[in-house]
Enzyme design. Structure first.
Site, short mmCIF file in Angstrom:
data_model
loop_
_atom_site.label_atom_id
_atom_site.label_comp_id
_atom_site.label_asym_id
_atom_site.label_seq_id
_atom_site.Cartn_x
_atom_site.Cartn_y
_atom_site.Cartn_z
N ARG A 156 28.01 64.71 32.81
CA ARG A 156 28.39 64.12 31.52
C ARG A 156 28.41 62.59 31.60
O ARG A 156 27.96 61.89 30.69
CB ARG A 156 29.78 64.67 31.14
CG ARG A 156 30.04 64.57 29.66
CD ARG A 156 31.21 65.45 29.24
NE ARG A 156 31.85 64.84 28.09
CZ ARG A 156 33.14 64.55 28.02
NH1 ARG A 156 33.93 64.83 29.02
NH2 ARG A 156 33.62 63.98 26.94
N HIS A 159 26.16 60.05 29.37
CA HIS A 159 26.82 59.03 28.54
C HIS A 159 26.40 57.62 28.96
O HIS A 159 26.32 56.72 28.14
CB HIS A 159 28.35 59.16 28.62
CG HIS A 159 28.90 60.25 27.75
ND1 HIS A 159 29.99 60.08 26.93
CD2 HIS A 159 28.51 61.54 27.57
CE1 HIS A 159 30.25 61.21 26.28
NE2 HIS A 159 29.37 62.12 26.66
N ASP A 167 22.17 52.35 33.72
CA ASP A 167 22.42 51.07 34.37
C ASP A 167 23.85 50.92 34.87
O ASP A 167 24.30 49.82 35.17
CB ASP A 167 22.09 49.92 33.40
CG ASP A 167 22.88 50.02 32.09
OD1 ASP A 167 23.79 50.88 32.01
OD2 ASP A 167 22.59 49.25 31.16
N SER A 226 26.52 50.81 33.39
CA SER A 226 27.41 50.00 32.54
C SER A 226 28.70 50.77 32.23
O SER A 226 29.75 50.19 31.99
CB SER A 226 26.70 49.61 31.24
OG SER A 226 26.15 50.75 30.61
N ASN A 232 34.17 57.94 25.11
CA ASN A 232 34.15 58.07 26.57
C ASN A 232 35.53 58.26 27.19
O ASN A 232 35.65 58.49 28.39
CB ASN A 232 33.48 56.84 27.20
CG ASN A 232 31.99 56.82 26.96
OD1 ASN A 232 31.36 57.88 26.84
ND2 ASN A 232 31.40 55.64 26.88
N PRO A 276 25.53 61.71 20.88
CA PRO A 276 25.65 62.90 20.04
C PRO A 276 27.10 63.36 20.00
O PRO A 276 27.80 63.26 21.00
CB PRO A 276 24.77 63.94 20.73
CG PRO A 276 24.36 63.37 22.02
CD PRO A 276 24.73 61.94 22.08
N HIS A 331 25.55 72.05 29.10
CA HIS A 331 26.82 72.67 28.70
C HIS A 331 27.02 74.06 29.31
O HIS A 331 27.95 74.76 28.94
CB HIS A 331 26.91 72.77 27.17
CG HIS A 331 27.23 71.46 26.51
ND1 HIS A 331 27.16 71.26 25.14
CD2 HIS A 331 27.61 70.27 27.04
CE1 HIS A 331 27.49 70.00 24.87
NE2 HIS A 331 27.76 69.39 26.00
N THR A 332 26.16 74.45 30.22
CA THR A 332 26.38 75.71 30.93
C THR A 332 27.49 75.53 31.97
O THR A 332 27.96 76.49 32.57
CB THR A 332 25.07 76.21 31.59
OG1 THR A 332 25.30 77.52 32.12
CG2 THR A 332 24.59 75.31 32.71
N ASP A 360 30.91 77.29 28.79
CA ASP A 360 30.25 78.58 28.97
C ASP A 360 31.33 79.56 29.43
O ASP A 360 31.81 79.49 30.55
CB ASP A 360 29.14 78.42 30.02
CG ASP A 360 28.60 79.75 30.54
OD1 ASP A 360 29.08 80.82 30.10
OD2 ASP A 360 27.70 79.73 31.40
#
Length: 298
Positions: free
Chosen positions: A34, A38, A46, A48, A66, A136, A166-167, A214
């Site tokens: 994740r 992100h 990078d 950041s 975040n 998203p 997302h599994t 899941d």
């Protein structure tokens, strides 16, 4: 290998560190995946996202989108970077560490092993403001999701393949709590909706309450996520829409039936994501510490 001359054991060092971290804290892998997404999706891969906020600047990691990213994933990268700095100081970027760590952790959970090209530099800027509208979110419509990926030159198929991340992992109740309450969400399996309602009953008082993305094999990287979507067991609204729209449903059905196809497409899209917006040359630096720029004035 990019670091062959200056840090020949770089990949092995990262692998050893994140393997022991994952064994000690099994949620690390999903967290790193994740974190990587992100980081890359906002301004490129990078590192950041790894910068800490200071008196002069509210950094990316403290943006609303975040704030729930898990500390264990940050910790895995910091540990790997520390081990590298002892062996070959100032050689391996934090962005490369995050990319390698994510790849190794995905394969530890049974997912595919894919190539990671190296040579990223670390960002010279990180602001919370840059995140707004660039990730998203769970309540996006399918058109909004397709559009946010298309802006970064990802196809509908690549979007569905990346969603397969997302599994593994979990989501906090505030990201989906309105769905089980809402009797008009017919895409949810009714028993599943009831179970979620129970699990999230206290989430307003305790925002840390979460559910597995899941429900069948939460700790295993497999194609169960897609099978779940077809059974009305998608946790987030943004998952469920993939099984309903004619542009995405056939891809969900393919991956639900064929794990090899999913793994192949997931590998390709992770390789593509991992070189998105990378910094090279003077556009970046090799940070000594992942959580701060080499010069505080930047």
């Amino acid at each position: 290998m990019y670091y062959q001359k200056r840090c020949p054991k770089a990949e092995q060092i990262v692998s050893d560190v994140v393997t022991s971290k994952q064994i000690a804290t099994p949620t690390t892998a999903a967290g790193a995946l994740r974190l990587f997404f992100h980081d890359c999706f906002v301004g490129g891969c990078d590192a950041s996202l790894l910068i800490s906020t200071n008196a002069f600047n509210r950094a990316e990691r403290d943006s609303d989108d975040n704030i729930s990213l898990p500390g264990d994933a940050f910790d895995a990268v910091v540990r790997a970077k520390t081990a590298l700095e002892l062996q070959c100081p100032g050689v391996v970027s934090c962005a490369d560490v995050l990319a390698l760590a994510t790849r190794d952790l995905v394969s530890m959970l049974g997912g595919p092993f894919f190539d990671v090209r190296l040579g990223r530099k670390d960002a010279l800027a990180s602001t919370a403001a840059s995140v707004v509208g660039n990730l998203p979110s769970p309540n996006m419509t399918i058109d909004q999701l397709i559009s946010i990926f298309a802006k970064r030159k990802f196809t509908v198929q690549e979007m569905v393949a990346l969603s397969g991340a997302h599994t593994v992992g979990f989501s906090h109740c505030n990201e989906f709590a309105s769905r089980p309450r809402d009797a008009y969400d017919p895409s949810l399996n009714p028993q599943f909706a009831q179970a979620l309602q129970k699990a999230c009953a206290n989430y307003v008082k305790d925002p840390t309450i979460a559910a597995f993305n899941d429900v069948m094999t939460p700790g295993k990287f497999d194609n169960m996520y897609y099978q779940n979507l077809l059974r009305g067991l998608g946790l987030l609204a943004s998952d469920t829409v993939l099984a309903a729209d004619p542009r995405t449903k056939p891809i969900v059905e393919l991956y639900a039936a064929n794990q090899t196809a999913f793994f192949m497409d997931f590998s390709h899209v992770m390789e593509k994501l991992s070189v998105f917006g990378v910094k090279t040359g003077r556009k970046g630096e090799i940070r000594r510490r992942c959580d701060e720029f080499n010069n505080l004035s930047t």
